[in-house]
Design a protein around this motif. Structure first.
Motif, short mmCIF file in Angstrom:
data_model
loop_
_atom_site.label_atom_id
_atom_site.label_comp_id
_atom_site.label_asym_id
_atom_site.label_seq_id
_atom_site.Cartn_x
_atom_site.Cartn_y
_atom_site.Cartn_z
N ARG A 53 0.74 -1.19 -0.04
CA ARG A 53 -0.21 -0.14 -0.11
C ARG A 53 0.88 1.20 -0.08
O ARG A 53 0.41 2.42 0.50
CB ARG A 53 -0.91 0.08 1.32
N VAL A 54 2.12 1.15 -0.36
CA VAL A 54 3.04 2.33 -0.48
C VAL A 54 3.51 2.39 -1.97
O VAL A 54 4.18 1.68 -2.36
CB VAL A 54 4.17 2.34 0.51
N LYS A 55 3.32 3.67 -2.56
CA LYS A 55 3.72 3.73 -4.22
C LYS A 55 4.87 4.45 -4.23
O LYS A 55 4.85 5.69 -4.04
CB LYS A 55 2.59 4.31 -4.92
N PHE A 56 6.11 3.71 -4.32
CA PHE A 56 7.49 4.30 -4.00
C PHE A 56 8.36 4.15 -5.25
O PHE A 56 9.39 4.28 -5.34
CB PHE A 56 8.05 4.01 -2.71
N HIS A 57 7.59 3.39 -6.33
CA HIS A 57 8.38 2.91 -7.49
C HIS A 57 9.04 4.01 -8.11
O HIS A 57 10.11 3.75 -8.80
CB HIS A 57 7.59 1.96 -8.29
N ARG A 58 8.53 5.15 -8.32
CA ARG A 58 9.00 6.20 -8.90
C ARG A 58 10.00 7.24 -8.20
O ARG A 58 10.50 8.23 -8.87
CB ARG A 58 7.99 6.96 -9.73
N TRP A 59 10.22 6.78 -7.12
CA TRP A 59 10.93 7.47 -6.14
C TRP A 59 12.58 7.48 -6.70
O TRP A 59 13.02 6.11 -6.93
CB TRP A 59 10.94 7.13 -4.60
N ASN A 60 13.25 8.48 -6.28
CA ASN A 60 14.87 8.39 -6.72
C ASN A 60 15.56 7.89 -5.18
O ASN A 60 15.46 8.57 -4.41
CB ASN A 60 15.29 9.77 -7.14
N LEU A 61 15.82 6.63 -5.31
CA LEU A 61 16.39 6.05 -4.04
C LEU A 61 17.93 5.80 -4.42
O LEU A 61 18.46 4.87 -3.66
CB LEU A 61 15.47 4.56 -3.50
N LEU A 109 0.94 8.03 5.93
CA LEU A 109 1.77 7.08 6.85
C LEU A 109 0.90 5.65 6.81
O LEU A 109 -0.15 5.48 6.96
CB LEU A 109 1.59 7.45 8.38
N THR A 110 1.86 4.65 6.48
CA THR A 110 1.32 3.40 6.39
C THR A 110 2.00 2.32 7.05
O THR A 110 3.41 2.36 7.05
CB THR A 110 1.48 2.78 5.09
N ALA A 166 -5.19 13.91 5.46
CA ALA A 166 -4.23 12.86 5.78
C ALA A 166 -4.78 11.74 5.48
O ALA A 166 -5.88 11.33 5.12
CB ALA A 166 -3.93 12.87 7.27
N ARG A 167 -3.79 10.69 4.94
CA ARG A 167 -4.08 9.38 4.59
C ARG A 167 -3.13 8.34 5.56
O ARG A 167 -2.17 8.59 5.84
CB ARG A 167 -3.53 9.21 3.09
N SER A 168 -3.82 7.28 5.70
CA SER A 168 -3.40 6.38 6.48
C SER A 168 -3.74 4.93 6.18
O SER A 168 -4.91 4.75 5.81
CB SER A 168 -3.47 6.68 8.10
N ASP A 169 -2.98 3.78 6.52
CA ASP A 169 -3.16 2.68 6.30
C ASP A 169 -2.28 1.87 7.75
O ASP A 169 -1.45 2.17 8.05
CB ASP A 169 -2.72 2.00 5.05
N ALA A 170 -3.33 0.85 8.36
CA ALA A 170 -2.69 0.07 9.28
C ALA A 170 -3.17 -1.45 8.81
O ALA A 170 -4.33 -1.81 9.09
CB ALA A 170 -3.30 0.50 10.55
N ASN A 171 -2.26 -2.12 8.39
CA ASN A 171 -2.57 -3.41 7.57
C ASN A 171 -1.76 -4.40 8.38
O ASN A 171 -0.52 -4.64 8.38
CB ASN A 171 -1.68 -3.19 6.41
N PRO A 172 -2.54 -5.47 9.22
CA PRO A 172 -2.07 -6.37 9.89
C PRO A 172 -1.92 -7.66 9.16
O PRO A 172 -3.11 -7.88 8.42
CB PRO A 172 -3.11 -6.44 11.11
#
Length: 420
Positions: free
Chosen positions: A40-48, A310-311, A340-346
């Protein structure tokens, strides 16, 4: 960046053949591997990572060391070590706390045995990138049966005036039946605005019977896009108590894992996170039970301000054969903004019958009854809200072993809340 440049970096630092070869293997794997999965986090286009392996120049943003105590301590700014302190009595017991390349000269066999042992270089693209391109780091070695009462501090500053990648490898080896309390800070220092990337891996090896208290505060700046991986590998009856404050300003994905290899091993992970502005923070916290009667607990509390995201992904995995294992988790998020947006994913993965497992997750706003009670005692709304937030995050803050750092974390929370 070519393999020859990485090889040249290895030669300049007199790295052993096994490490140079491992960098080359990792480089060859980068393009074929996938990014790690952070649900649930879209970070594939981030410059890491921009594919460079360089060292930073000496920085003007060096802290003042005149008021430091005599604890075991290491301070780095960028890739440079600016302060190193080992009390004589600890050195006589064989304790080592130094920069990565110096440790390769002092305890080469131990580093070869344990480097990248809790995470493999070909696990995913970011692990391979880290192995090929890490440009600095530190090693803490505690021999068997050594107990250190005073907190050990590792402070790693990212220079905000520099665009040199903040790629560090921190290796902690706690010998059998040793006992330590370690505090780590990752922090941007200075008023600069240079954009930078960070790829940080921390390995904590707790050998049989070791007891490790690990506290960390992450405060990387808004111009730093980071991947932070902290991994624990535990032997029989070993324990790691993690208390991690994720207080960054920029976009961050983090992976906090504990592998309970040994029977009777125990990992307790407490994570507190604060997201503000438009930043995205995605945190995977995982415990994998391999050993019989192993216990893993995850407690995550987060607060979100403004338009931030925050996820929390909490993963408990009990491997077949881990009889008597226990995996518990709780993730709770407090939202102080409608935008704000959030996920709490157990997530629970259970491959064994004779076990105990459970989870809880919630996302909500400040309880009106709590606010009513505090305001009825004469507090204004802003003050009442800050008290609720501090109470909500307090379960992790109290685990930080150094009072000055606890106060610093509370001050950071107050500062972010006061900007609303």
């Amino acid at each position: 960046m070519t393999k020859e440049t990485i090889k040249l970096f290895s030669e300049m630092h007199a790295e052993p053949i096994w490490l140079s070869d491992l960098r080359q293997k990792a480089f060859d794997k980068i393009e074929s591997l996938e990014l790690p999965v952070i649900e649930r986090v879209k970070f594939h286009r981030w410059n890491l990572g921009d594919g460079t392996i360089t060292e930073s120049e000496p920085s003007a943003n060096v802290p003042d060391f005149t008021a430091l105590d005599n604890h075991l301590k290491l301070v780095q700014v960028g890739t440079q070590t600016v302060f190193e302190q080992t009390p004589v009595e600890l050195a006589e017991q064989g304790v080592v706390f130094t920069d990565f390349h110096s440790a390769l000269e002092e305890i080469p066999e131990l580093i070869e045995e344990f480097f990248m042992s809790s995470v493999k270089y070909d696990d995913d693209k970011l692990a391979a990138y880290h192995t090929a391109y890490f440009n600095s780091g530190a090693v803490l070695y505690i021999p068997d049966n050594v107990e250190i009462a005073e907190p050990i501090e590792g402070i790693f500053y990212q220079d905000s005036d520099s665009d040199v990648p903040f790629n560090k490898h921190i290796l902690i080896i706690a010998g059998k039946n040793s006992k330590i309390s370690y505090l780590e800070r990752l922090e941007s220092r200075g008023e600069g605005s240079a954009k930078a990337t960070a790829n940080i891996t921390v390995e904590v090896i707790a050998r049989s019977g070791a007891q490790v208290k690990f506290a960390a505060i992450d405060r990387l700046g808004e111009n730093v896009t980071a991947y932070i991986s902290r991994r624990g590998k535990l032997g029989n009856d070993a324990s790691i108590d993690w208390a991690i404050g994720v207080m960054n300003e920029g976009n961050v994905v983090a992976d906090f894992d504990s592998d309970l290899i040994g029977n009777g091993s125990h990992a307790d992970l407490k994570v507190v996170a604060l997201s503000s502005g438009r930043q995205v923070q995605g945190i995977d916290t995982r415990v994998t039970n391999y050993g019989c009667n192993s216990i893993g607990n995850i407690l995550q509390h987060g607060v979100i301000l403004e338009k931030a995201t925050l996820t929390f992904n909490g993963i408990g995995h009990i491997i077949k054969g881990a009889k008597g294992a226990d995996a518990q988790q709780e993730s709770r998020v407090l939202m102080l903004s409608d935008q704000a947006r959030s996920d709490a994913n157990p997530i629970l993965l259970i491959d064994e019958n004779d076990v105990t497992a459970g989870h809880a997750a919630s996302i909500g706003q400040v309880d009106p009854e709590d606010m009513y009670y505090l305001m009825s005692r004469g507090l204004d709304r802003a003050t009442a809200e800050r008290l609720v937030v501090r109470g909500f995050l307090g379960s992790v803050i109290v685990e930080i072993p150094v009072k000055e750092v606890r106060d610093e974390m509370i001050a950071t929370i107050e500062e972010k809340l006061s900007k609303r």
